[in-house]
Design a protein around this motif. Structure first.
Motif, mmCIF file in Angstrom:
data_model
loop_
_atom_site.group_PDB
_atom_site.id
_atom_site.type_symbol
_atom_site.label_atom_id
_atom_site.label_comp_id
_atom_site.label_asym_id
_atom_site.label_seq_id
_atom_site.Cartn_x
_atom_site.Cartn_y
_atom_site.Cartn_z
ATOM 1 N N VAL A 77 0.915 -1.143 -0.031
ATOM 2 C CA VAL A 77 0.045 -0.114 -0.063
ATOM 3 C C VAL A 77 0.938 1.372 -0.160
ATOM 4 N N VAL A 78 1.889 1.347 0.800
ATOM 5 C CA VAL A 78 2.691 2.378 0.769
ATOM 6 C C VAL A 78 3.862 2.498 -0.281
ATOM 7 N N LEU A 79 4.672 1.439 -0.503
ATOM 8 C CA LEU A 79 5.627 1.531 -1.235
ATOM 9 C C LEU A 79 5.339 1.806 -2.957
ATOM 10 N N PRO A 80 4.199 1.232 -3.586
ATOM 11 C CA PRO A 80 3.844 1.552 -4.787
ATOM 12 C C PRO A 80 3.586 3.028 -5.013
ATOM 13 N N PRO A 81 2.815 3.619 -4.614
ATOM 14 C CA PRO A 81 2.626 5.099 -4.674
ATOM 15 C C PRO A 81 3.834 5.914 -4.482
ATOM 16 N N LEU A 82 4.551 5.620 -3.446
ATOM 17 C CA LEU A 82 5.944 6.421 -3.138
ATOM 18 C C LEU A 82 6.902 6.319 -4.459
ATOM 19 N N LEU A 83 7.070 5.096 -4.749
ATOM 20 C CA LEU A 83 7.821 4.673 -6.019
ATOM 21 C C LEU A 83 7.197 5.403 -7.078
ATOM 22 N N TYR A 84 5.891 5.145 -7.460
ATOM 23 C CA TYR A 84 5.609 5.579 -8.728
ATOM 24 C C TYR A 84 5.638 7.114 -8.711
ATOM 25 N N LEU A 127 -3.995 7.546 -9.526
ATOM 26 C CA LEU A 127 -3.650 6.795 -8.201
ATOM 27 C C LEU A 127 -3.706 5.382 -8.638
ATOM 28 N N ALA A 128 -4.634 4.711 -9.438
ATOM 29 C CA ALA A 128 -4.637 3.464 -9.446
ATOM 30 C C ALA A 128 -3.572 2.914 -10.049
ATOM 31 N N THR A 129 -2.672 3.568 -11.093
ATOM 32 C CA THR A 129 -1.829 2.836 -11.897
ATOM 33 C C THR A 129 -0.591 2.127 -11.031
ATOM 34 N N PRO A 130 0.018 2.821 -10.125
ATOM 35 C CA PRO A 130 1.117 2.004 -9.218
ATOM 36 C C PRO A 130 0.876 0.883 -8.600
ATOM 37 N N PHE A 131 -0.682 0.915 -8.045
ATOM 38 C CA PHE A 131 -1.334 -0.651 -7.673
ATOM 39 C C PHE A 131 -1.472 -1.559 -8.648
ATOM 40 N N VAL A 132 -1.835 -1.260 -9.996
ATOM 41 C CA VAL A 132 -2.208 -2.268 -10.817
ATOM 42 C C VAL A 132 -0.790 -2.635 -11.296
ATOM 43 N N ALA A 133 -0.035 -1.895 -11.612
ATOM 44 C CA ALA A 133 1.388 -2.485 -11.860
ATOM 45 C C ALA A 133 2.049 -3.315 -10.901
#
Length: 559
Positions: free
Chosen positions: A60-67, A220-226
């Motif tokens: 939950v935290v890492l994908p949006p921060l990296l993206y 906002l959805a893109t990093p979680f999808v990837a």
């Protein structure tokens, strides 16, 4: 913990993050270094504490921060510095994990090589948030920012893949070096492919990006999808997020409307601010848990384990940078070669070549020192080490799990607080500073070229559509006024020999006049609203127009 208590805890955390941000702005100290100290202070108080859920952090935290970091990076600059970025984010991470593992196996009583490599993999990847915050504040040169940023984007995938291999060996699974290499390559190649596919799919949704709200939802959805797609295919979800972010960030100027881009940028800044604040507070609050399990170890074992972990992290990085920068110059030339001198008479060509050469050259000794001290660790190291299982395949406790947790926690604190608080003074002492004049010159050259292209397009439009001549003349006059301003600013910058941006009384006066005019318009609109002549809905529309106009004004003379 009840819902009411959870809400109060979240609100209290937000308040702390805001206060620390204010303190950081006043003192110049990085918030990323101050927040863990606040978290430790809270952990020592009686009352509810927040434990670190590694799966929550990684999913939950890492994908949006990296993206978000990838969106803010430059794919072209990263490619120009790819050799050193790969050296730090792949080779150095692997070496750190292996050397920490060997150190544990040789010097820590009872420790296994696999368990040592597991903690080595966890503490190997730097978290560049603190270093980047400081670097931007002290105006670190763009190449240094690119290297720190690029390293932080790619090293997590290397570390997490290495950790999974080490854990599999530690819990009793069969270890095969060829199989481990194959797993690493599959995870990397697959992650790149998944990220490219997600970026391609986002580009196909281009018509939807005209609506700012829809564009934000997709972003906002893109990093979680990837991430989820990568994990579902058993490849690196982290690398998929990074690759998707880099490609999307490169394509963003071609996709969607200006309003959508402005809103998306603001949303991601808020996401970064809150998520980074929460995770750095969370680091400090893990102190009770990591200390609780140390009773079974004698003091000498703890000291040796911590010394091995901290020593390898602090000493290997500068040694590796010195070693790689001492290689023959031919090995430092980036793929495709250094740009060569162009004999054309195009304006700015020599400067462009000089900038390309600066990007391609090896690091100076001052840059090596600064990069050596920029390797702060963060929440990813703690989240990774907390994923260690409690037991092995035969049901016995995971070897030295509590000791490994403590070592990772100490490394994070030493680097995040120690290096984070001292990085700015070090950079200032080294005299590393971006050439503001050169950067301002590039911006004004690009602005002038863009306006000239617009004037050329208007000439073609007037020729093709005679009825538009009046509108074209009005727009042409506005553009020529803007072009004259840019050229005047460029002449002043080209005559300057100093890295500091020269001041121009006329330019500063013009900016002040434009700000005064905007303030007067805003005050008049408020008077209309307060007197009942202008509805609030219409006020917000007009105020937004003024806000966009004000946003176009430079904050300082470096523009």
């Amino acid at each position: 913990m009840s819902t009411h208590s959870t809400l109060l805890l979240v609100l209290a955390a937000v308040a702390v993050i805001i206060v620390v941000r204010w303190v950081a702005g006043r003192t110049g100290l990085p918030a990323a270094a101050l927040l863990p100290l606040v978290g430790i202070a809270y952990a020592l108080l009686p009352g509810p504490n927040v434990g670190l859920d590694p799966n929550l952090v990684l999913m939950v935290v890492l994908p949006p921060l990296l993206y978000s970091a990838a969106l803010d990076s430059s794919l072209l600059d990263l490619r120009r510095n790819l050799r050193i970025v790969v050296s730090l984010s792949v080779v150095l991470v692997l070496l750190t994990g292996i050397l920490v593992g060997v150190g544990f196996h040789l010097f820590v009583a009872g420790a296994t090589l696999a368990a040592g490599i597991a903690v080595g993999a966890a503490i190997a990847p730097p978290d560049p948030v603190a270093a980047l915050a400081v670097g931007r504040r002290v105006n670190l040169p763009p190449k240094m920012i690119t290297i720190i940023q690029g390293e932080g984007l790619l090293n997590d995938a290397t570390a997490l893949t290495m950790l999974s291999v080490a854990v599999a060996a530690a819990v009793g699974g069969k270890f095969s070096f060829p199989a481990a290499v194959g797993q690493f390559l599959l995870a990397a190649v697959g992650g790149v492919a998944v990220g490219a596919v997600v970026a391609w799919a986002k580009r196909l949704a281009r018509p939807l990006h005209a609506d700012p709200l829809v564009s934000n939802a997709i972003s906002l959805a893109t990093p979680f999808v990837a991430y989820l797609l990568g994990e579902a295919l058993h490849v690196s979800g982290v690398l998929a997020v990074v690759v998707a972010g880099l490609i999307v960030g490169h394509q963003t100027p071609q996709i969607g409307s200006g309003a959508a881009r402005l809103q998306t940028s603001a949303v991601w800044r808020l996401v970064d601010f809150l998520l980074e604040g929460f995770v750095f507070l969370l680091i400090g609050q893990q102190l009770p848990e990591v200390v609780r399990g140390l009773r079974q170890y004698d003091t000498s074992t703890i000291v040796i384990a911590v010394a091995v972990s901290v020593g390898v992290v602090l000493l290997l990085r500068p040694a590796w940078l010195v070693l790689t920068q001492s290689l023959p110059r031919s090995l430092h030339t980036r793929l495709g070669g250094i740009a060569e001198q162009d004999d054309s008479d195009e304006p700015g060509t020599a400067r462009q070549v000089a900038r390309a050469d600066r990007n391609a050259r090896r690091l100076t000794s001052r840059e090596v020192v600064a990069l050596s001290w920029s390797g702060t660790r963060g929440v990813i190291s703690l989240a990774a080490i907390f994923t260690l299982p409690l037991t092995t395949h035969d049901g016995s406790p995971f070897p030295d799990r509590d000791l490994l947790l403590f070592c990772a926690f100490v490394v994070v604190l030493v680097t995040l607080v120690g290096q984070g608080l001292t990085f700015a003074p070090l950079v200032r002492k080294l005299g590393l500073r971006a050439d503001d004049t050169d950067r301002a010159r590039v911006r004004n050259e690009a602005r002038s070229a863009a306006v000239e292209a617009a004037l050329s397009r208007l000439d073609a439009l007037a020729a093709d559509e005679p009825d538009s001549a009046k509108a074209v003349d009005i727009t042409r006059t506005q553009l020529r006024t803007r072009l004259a301003r840019y050229r005047g600013r460029l002449d002043l910058l080209q005559q300057s020999e100093s890295p500091e941006v020269p001041t121009s009384p006329e330019y500063e006066t013009a900016l002040q006049v434009r700000r005064t005019a905007i303030d007067a318009q805003r005050e008049e609109l408020l008077r209309w609203r307060d007197s009942g002549r202008l509805p609030d809905e219409e006020l917000r529309v007009l105020e937004r127009e003024l806000d966009h106009e004000e946003l176009l004004l430079p904050r300082r003379t470096s523009s």
